[in-house]
Design an enzyme around this catalytic site. Structure first.
Site, PDB file in Angstrom:
ATOM      1  N   ASP A 156     -15.063   2.922   7.755  1.00 32.78           N
ATOM      2  CA  ASP A 156     -13.987   3.832   7.370  1.00 32.78           C
ATOM      3  C   ASP A 156     -14.490   4.866   6.367  1.00 32.78           C
ATOM      4  O   ASP A 156     -14.153   6.045   6.462  1.00 32.78           O
ATOM      5  CB  ASP A 156     -12.800   3.056   6.787  1.00 32.78           C
ATOM      6  CG  ASP A 156     -11.732   4.005   6.250  1.00 32.78           C
ATOM      7  OD1 ASP A 156     -11.168   4.757   7.073  1.00 32.78           O
ATOM      8  OD2 ASP A 156     -11.510   4.040   5.028  1.00 32.78           O
ATOM      9  N   HIS A 184       0.844  -1.193   0.000  1.00 32.94           N
ATOM     10  CA  HIS A 184       0.000   0.000   0.000  1.00 32.94           C
ATOM     11  C   HIS A 184       0.879   1.243   0.000  1.00 32.94           C
ATOM     12  O   HIS A 184       1.849   1.330   0.741  1.00 32.94           O
ATOM     13  CB  HIS A 184      -0.900   0.017   1.238  1.00 32.94           C
ATOM     14  CG  HIS A 184      -1.729   1.252   1.317  1.00 32.94           C
ATOM     15  ND1 HIS A 184      -2.881   1.412   0.582  1.00 32.94           N
ATOM     16  CD2 HIS A 184      -1.556   2.406   1.989  1.00 32.94           C
ATOM     17  CE1 HIS A 184      -3.387   2.601   0.818  1.00 32.94           C
ATOM     18  NE2 HIS A 184      -2.604   3.239   1.668  1.00 32.94           N
ATOM     19  N   LYS A 230      -8.476  -1.236   5.633  1.00 30.71           N
ATOM     20  CA  LYS A 230      -8.794  -1.549   4.237  1.00 30.71           C
ATOM     21  C   LYS A 230      -7.926  -2.701   3.715  1.00 30.71           C
ATOM     22  O   LYS A 230      -8.401  -3.569   2.981  1.00 30.71           O
ATOM     23  CB  LYS A 230      -8.622  -0.308   3.363  1.00 30.71           C
ATOM     24  CG  LYS A 230      -9.772   0.682   3.584  1.00 30.71           C
ATOM     25  CD  LYS A 230      -9.643   1.923   2.751  1.00 30.71           C
ATOM     26  CE  LYS A 230      -8.626   2.868   3.307  1.00 30.71           C
ATOM     27  NZ  LYS A 230      -9.038   4.243   3.505  1.00 30.71           N
ATOM     28  N   ARG A 269     -14.190  13.039   8.862  1.00 29.71           N
ATOM     29  CA  ARG A 269     -12.875  13.608   9.204  1.00 29.71           C
ATOM     30  C   ARG A 269     -12.483  14.701   8.240  1.00 29.71           C
ATOM     31  O   ARG A 269     -11.881  15.710   8.611  1.00 29.71           O
ATOM     32  CB  ARG A 269     -11.813  12.494   9.193  1.00 29.71           C
ATOM     33  CG  ARG A 269     -11.903  11.560  10.404  1.00 29.71           C
ATOM     34  CD  ARG A 269     -11.076  10.313  10.206  1.00 29.71           C
ATOM     35  NE  ARG A 269      -9.681  10.618   9.947  1.00 29.71           N
ATOM     36  CZ  ARG A 269      -8.841   9.838   9.260  1.00 29.71           C
ATOM     37  NH1 ARG A 269      -9.270   8.679   8.769  1.00 29.71           N
ATOM     38  NH2 ARG A 269      -7.607  10.198   9.074  1.00 29.71           N
ATOM     39  N   SER A 301      -7.350   3.601   9.551  1.00 30.56           N
ATOM     40  CA  SER A 301      -8.081   3.709   8.283  1.00 30.56           C
ATOM     41  C   SER A 301      -7.376   2.908   7.188  1.00 30.56           C
ATOM     42  O   SER A 301      -7.988   2.079   6.497  1.00 30.56           O
ATOM     43  CB  SER A 301      -8.185   5.197   7.915  1.00 30.56           C
ATOM     44  OG  SER A 301      -8.525   5.385   6.573  1.00 30.56           O
TER      45      SER A 301
HETATM   46  N1  URA Z   1      -5.496   7.400   3.528  1.00 34.58           N
HETATM   47  C1  URA Z   1      -6.485   6.680   4.096  1.00 34.58           C
HETATM   48  O1  URA Z   1      -6.971   5.717   3.528  1.00 34.58           O
HETATM   49  N2  URA Z   1      -6.947   7.070   5.316  1.00 34.58           N
HETATM   50  C2  URA Z   1      -6.448   8.114   5.952  1.00 34.58           C
HETATM   51  O2  URA Z   1      -6.906   8.387   7.039  1.00 34.58           O
HETATM   52  C3  URA Z   1      -5.427   8.878   5.349  1.00 34.58           C
HETATM   53  C4  URA Z   1      -4.972   8.476   4.128  1.00 34.58           C
END
Ligand code: URA
Ligand code: CA
Length: 433
Positions: free
Chosen positions: A161, A82, A187, A168, A183
């Site tokens: 999320d 990632h 994922k 957020r 977060s």
């Molecule tokens: N990328 C994400 O997926 N979540 C975050 O909180 C910040 C960057």
């Protein structure tokens, strides 16, 4: 349990239990906890932080808020990579076939997403015939047989999320280490990875502006991985300028092909080898990163990485002849050079702003309904430290419209020059295991 009490507890700096965190995440996802209470809670986390255990519990609560992809039918350790967001980041296109070529299974779930250029799925789809919407059983079989498959967005992953991130974004709580770390990790875990390699970008064009904050984010994610039994490693890499030279879908596919041949830009190759060797180690195909790196260098040198790319493209219905003949890929109507206005050295390339230049050409999506023009984008000819003479081409614009004054203006704004020599920036600032 009452949400108001939990907000108060976090506000005053106490640690929340797993049950309390589950209550918050479940309640907010289902709608029984309203936005105003969640906003207040997120701001408390922003100021008070979270312990490693709270962060791990928050991550798993978000994982459990939706579907989880089951990759257990795939043999071996499934390692995912990632990146926290770069500009024209070609690493995924290189890494998928590269690590598959040494036998590591790559089961890539990728989105289209918003951004400067398309998502990984869009990039692969610039290969004629390539289908990324493949059925789950084909996906699994293909990873077992070919070692690499890519598929588009599937299932309802981490709805908590999605909802929390939306909140957020409008409550000034994006930039919190535990919130970002949970977060991102939620994922990856929901999409079925057993192990995770993180490329945490640092610099003007990234979420994290300095190495110290990037390290903190990386440590937080590695710690989550430890706490939830997903081996995780991280690399802090530079985003003070775009990685590689290509920004745009077809252009990045061509750049990836060149890199798999060992003829790509050195910074892109280096980062792919650094990230790839960690993937190979986590997948238990090598004992050390040094050994893994040698394996990867070998499959580039002997052509097996490129062969694997062809095999993968054919398996997904694509025309693999473009790999030997990239000129067959979609081309833009116009190639317009951007010329240096004076002599000097490149001192800075605002990655974010140059990415936006590619997006307004049509290479990426400004909104989720935008249509991506796969052929357009930018090729950088000068990077930080390069000497430039007046009239040299610094960038080529690949466009399907003739007038690109707006794009050109942005490119000039993105570049800064110095009259004295400038050192090449460090590419890998730290590696965290
Ligand atoms: N990328 C994400 O997926 N979540 C975050 O909180 C910040 C960057
Ligand atoms: Ca690139």
């Amino acid at each position: 349990m009452r949400m108001v009490d939990l907000i108060e507890k976090k506000r005053d700096g106490s640690e929340l239990t797993k049950e309390e965190i589950n209550f918050i995440i479940e309640g907010y996802t289902s709608g029984s906890i309203p936005d105003y209470q969640m906003s207040s809670f997120l701001m408390s986390v922003f100021f008070r932080g979270m312990t490693a255990e709270e962060t791990a519990n928050m991550t798993m609560a978000m994982v459990h808020s939706g579907d989880q992809i089951d990759l257990s039918a795939i043999d071996g350790v499934k390692v995912d990579k990632h990146s926290t967001g770069g500009v024209g980041d070609t690493t995924t296109i290189v890494l998928a076939p590269l690590v598959a070529a040494v036998g590591v299974p790559v089961a890539k779930l990728s989105g289209r997403g918003l951004g400067h250029t398309g998502g990984t799925v869009d990039k692969f789809e610039s290969i004629p015939g390539f289908r990324s919407e493949i059925e789950a059983d084909q996906f699994i079989n293909q990873v077992n047989e070919v070692k690499v498959a890519v598929t588009g967005p599937t299932g309802n992953l981490t709805p908590a999320d999605k909802k929390i991130y939306g909140l957020r974004d409008v409550t000034a709580t994006v930039n919190s280490i535990p919130l970002m770390a949970s977060s991102i990790m939620s994922k990856k875990i929901a999409s079925g990875s057993d192990a995770i390699v993180l490329d945490v970008k640092v610099g003007a064009g990234a979420f994290m502006k300095d190495v110290d904050s990037a390290k903190k984010l990386a440590y937080a994610m590695v710690e989550i991985g430890k706490n939830v039994s997903r081996d995780t490693m991280a690399v802090i890499s530079d985003m003070d300028q775009p990685l590689g030279l290509a920004i745009g879908n077809v252009l990045e596919v061509k750049e990836a092909i060149a890199t798999l041949r060992g003829e790509g830009p050195k910074d892109l190759e280096e980062l792919c080898l650094t990230l790839g060797s960690k993937m190979v180690v986590l997948a238990k195909h090598a004992k050390t990163v040094e050994e893994a790196r040698k394996m990867l260098e070998e499959v580039i040198a002997n052509g097996k990485a490129l062969e694997k790319f062809k095999e993968f493209v054919i398996a997904q219905g694509g025309d693999a002849s473009v790999i030997d003949d990239p000129l067959k890929l979609a081309a833009a109507k116009y190639e317009i050079p951007v010329l240096a206005k004076g002599d000097g050295y490149v001192a800075k390339i605002e990655a974010d702003s140059i990415g936006t230049a590619a997006m307004i050409l049509g290479a990426g999506r400004a909104t989720k309904d935008s249509v991506v023009d796969l052929a357009v984008g930018l090729m950088l000819h000068k990077k930080i430290g390069d000497e430039v003479k007046k009239g040299d081409t610094i960038v080529t614009i690949y466009s399907n419209r003739e007038n690109v004054d707006d794009v050109m203006e942005r490119i000039y704004e993105s570049y800064s020059f110095s009259l004295t020599k400038v050192a090449e920036p460090v590419l890998v600032h730290a590696e965290i295991h």
